[in-house]
Design a protein around this motif. Structure first.
Motif, PDB file in Angstrom:
ATOM      1  N   SER A 233      48.513  40.258  43.539  1.00 48.15           N
ATOM      2  CA  SER A 233      47.512  39.811  42.576  1.00 48.15           C
ATOM      3  C   SER A 233      46.469  40.903  42.346  1.00 48.15           C
ATOM      4  CB  SER A 233      46.830  38.535  43.075  1.00 48.15           C
ATOM      5  OG  SER A 233      45.704  38.223  42.298  1.00 48.15           O
ATOM      6  N   GLU A 234      46.228  41.222  41.077  1.00 48.94           N
ATOM      7  CA  GLU A 234      45.270  42.264  40.745  1.00 48.94           C
ATOM      8  C   GLU A 234      43.845  41.879  41.138  1.00 48.94           C
ATOM      9  OE1 GLU A 234      45.389  45.401  39.611  1.00 48.94           O
ATOM     10  OE2 GLU A 234      47.545  45.281  39.949  1.00 48.94           O
ATOM     11  N   HIS A 235      43.489  40.579  40.952  1.00 42.50           N
ATOM     12  CA  HIS A 235      42.118  40.197  41.285  1.00 42.50           C
ATOM     13  C   HIS A 235      41.893  40.186  42.802  1.00 42.50           C
ATOM     14  CE1 HIS A 235      43.568  35.968  41.856  1.00 42.50           C
ATOM     15  NE2 HIS A 235      42.567  35.917  42.701  1.00 42.50           N
ATOM     16  N   GLU A 236      42.969  39.910  43.591  1.00 47.46           N
ATOM     17  CA  GLU A 236      42.844  40.001  45.044  1.00 47.46           C
ATOM     18  C   GLU A 236      42.642  41.450  45.479  1.00 47.46           C
ATOM     19  OE1 GLU A 236      45.133  36.386  47.251  1.00 47.46           O
ATOM     20  OE2 GLU A 236      46.375  38.025  46.550  1.00 47.46           O
TER      21      GLU A 236
ATOM     22  N   ARG B  46      41.345  43.805  43.711  1.00 46.15           N
ATOM     23  CA  ARG B  46      40.011  44.222  43.290  1.00 46.15           C
ATOM     24  C   ARG B  46      38.939  43.741  44.264  1.00 46.15           C
ATOM     25  NH1 ARG B  46      37.570  43.744  37.182  1.00 46.15           N
ATOM     26  NH2 ARG B  46      35.505  44.601  37.617  1.00 46.15           N
ATOM     27  N   GLU B  47      39.084  42.516  44.754  1.00 46.52           N
ATOM     28  CA  GLU B  47      38.119  41.989  45.717  1.00 46.52           C
ATOM     29  C   GLU B  47      38.129  42.802  47.005  1.00 46.52           C
ATOM     30  OE1 GLU B  47      38.814  37.885  46.372  1.00 46.52           O
ATOM     31  OE2 GLU B  47      37.741  37.244  44.575  1.00 46.52           O
TER      32      GLU B  47
ATOM     33  N   THR C  62      34.493  34.032  41.614  1.00 47.21           N
ATOM     34  CA  THR C  62      34.095  35.207  42.379  1.00 47.21           C
ATOM     35  C   THR C  62      33.007  35.972  41.633  1.00 47.21           C
ATOM     36  OG1 THR C  62      34.917  37.209  43.476  1.00 47.21           O
ATOM     37  CG2 THR C  62      35.865  36.674  41.347  1.00 47.21           C
TER      38      THR C  62
ATOM     39  N   ARG D  87      31.434  39.485  40.503  1.00 51.03           N
ATOM     40  CA  ARG D  87      31.770  40.886  40.312  1.00 51.03           C
ATOM     41  C   ARG D  87      30.476  41.674  40.170  1.00 51.03           C
ATOM     42  NH1 ARG D  87      37.016  40.679  36.260  1.00 51.03           N
ATOM     43  NH2 ARG D  87      38.486  39.924  37.846  1.00 51.03           N
TER      44      ARG D  87
ATOM     45  N   ILE E  20      38.784  32.572  38.094  1.00 49.78           N
ATOM     46  CA  ILE E  20      40.135  33.139  38.031  1.00 49.78           C
ATOM     47  C   ILE E  20      41.149  32.099  38.466  1.00 49.78           C
ATOM     48  CG2 ILE E  20      41.653  34.964  38.876  1.00 49.78           C
ATOM     49  CD1 ILE E  20      39.104  36.564  39.512  1.00 49.78           C
TER      50      ILE E  20
ATOM     51  N   GLU F 237      46.484  33.972  36.806  1.00 47.28           N
ATOM     52  CA  GLU F 237      45.484  35.033  36.774  1.00 47.28           C
ATOM     53  C   GLU F 237      44.686  35.085  35.487  1.00 47.28           C
ATOM     54  OE1 GLU F 237      46.877  38.820  38.041  1.00 47.28           O
ATOM     55  OE2 GLU F 237      47.806  38.074  39.867  1.00 47.28           O
TER      56      GLU F 237
ATOM     57  N   GLU G 141      41.418  34.573  33.286  1.00 43.76           N
ATOM     58  CA  GLU G 141      40.024  34.736  33.678  1.00 43.76           C
ATOM     59  C   GLU G 141      39.096  34.125  32.641  1.00 43.76           C
ATOM     60  OE1 GLU G 141      38.950  38.727  34.447  1.00 43.76           O
ATOM     61  OE2 GLU G 141      40.463  39.048  36.014  1.00 43.76           O
TER      62      GLU G 141
END
Length: 325
Positions: free
Chosen positions: A32-35, A37-38, A292, A294, A303, A308, A310
């Motif tokens: 996962s891209e958002h994971e 990124r976190e 989340t 940012r 998200i 995924e 947003e």
């Protein structure tokens, strides 16, 4: 084996060059891209802030920024109902294990074994969670600070309680916690449109208002029944303990546990309105919505963990309505 081919010997082979770490992410599937990124935001914030503090204390100003070159989830292991995800993170300066729930990082130089790092993390988090602390995030604490503080004080009092009078005092603190919840949700304006208001000291009646308003509909019949029962019984239990001349530690522990549980459930219902958090993804219909913050964009993002999708999100207290993801 040589790095350059020998025209006279066809058996020689070429050792391919190392793949740049910054390109590895293109070769990792089902991540996962958002994971990612976190994890990247977390480790860069942790490493650079710590090193900047150390430099200031040493009187130096030169800071080589630590940047993540590759982050890959290695495994997720469930231990006693909690999922712990382990990430292998490469930076330009170091290599780290990052383990979640709650998130912490460990140098692979000090802990080269993944299993050892995971075992250490689980043990450390168990000790941290065993300490008394005010529960909830910033939004929850800002919203119900007095109620949370009263629960925290009752927890500390139970740790020190030895005599009957001490156990009775736990009952009084539990009762005050419930009435504090009523005062705070009324002050927050969650029931300004309620015509027939109960008395401020009538916790049971107010709990019914919260339950009926936030868990409505035929499908929630059993949910409402359960919540009303624990609120009614919890209030009666606290009243009984306050005057019980033969109260024991187990009675006080039961009363506090019941109070924590029913207050948590009521807070969950109240926050549905207070925060206006999206409950369902507008694209795929999933309920696995995660909000989340940012820091680089200075905004909350909702998200969907399934598709995924947003959506920009703001708590109602800041005057903005949520958008469906």
């Amino acid at each position: 084996m040589t790095e350059t081919p020998d025209a006279k010997n066809n058996d020689d082979c070429i050792t391919p060059p190392e793949i740049p770490k910054t390109e590895l992410r293109n070769l990792v599937f089902e991540q996962s891209e958002h994971e990612v990124r976190e994890i990247v935001d977390y480790i860069q914030w942790q490493c650079n802030e710590k090193r900047e503090t150390e430099l200031i204390e040493a009187g130096e100003t030169e800071l080589e920024e630590e940047l993540v070159e590759h982050a890959e989830k290695i495994k997720t292991e469930r231990v006693i109902g909690t999922d712990y995800s382990v990430w292998d993170v490469h930076t330009n300066l170091e290599r780290w294990w990052v383990i979640t729930n709650p998130t912490n990082l460990y140098s692979q130089t000090l802990m080269p074994s993944l299993d050892y790092a995971l075992s250490f993390h689980i043990g450390l988090m168990a000790r941290v969670q065993a300490q008394r602390e005010i529960a909830g995030g910033d939004e929850l604490y800002d919203f119900l600070s007095k109620t949370q503080r009263k629960i925290y004080q009752a927890q500390l009092a139970l740790d020190e309680a030895d005599e009957v009078e001490d156990f009775q005092a736990i009952g009084l603190q539990c009762r005050e916690t419930m009435t504090s919840f009523v005062r705070e949700i009324v002050t927050a304006g969650l029931f300004d449109d309620l015509e027939d208001r109960p008395k401020m000291g009538d916790f049971t009646a107010w709990s019914y208002c919260v339950i009926e308003g936030r868990a409505s509909g035929h499908s929630a019949e059993h949910v409402r029944g359960y919540l009303k029962a624990i609120c009614q019984r919890g209030w009666k239990l606290a009243n009984w303990l306050t005057h019980a001349k033969n109260a024991e530690r187990s009675d006080a522990a039961l009363c506090l546990s019941a109070t924590e549980h029913l207050i948590h459930e009521l807070i969950t219902l109240a926050l549905k309105t207070k925060l206006n958090r999206p409950q369902q993804c507008g694209r795929c219909g999933s309920f696995r919505i995660k909000v989340t913050w940012r820091a680089d964009e200075e905004e909350y993002v909702a998200i969907c963990e399934m598709c995924e999708a947003e959506g920009r999100w703001q708590p109602l207290s800041e005057g903005a309505k949520a958008k469906d993801s």
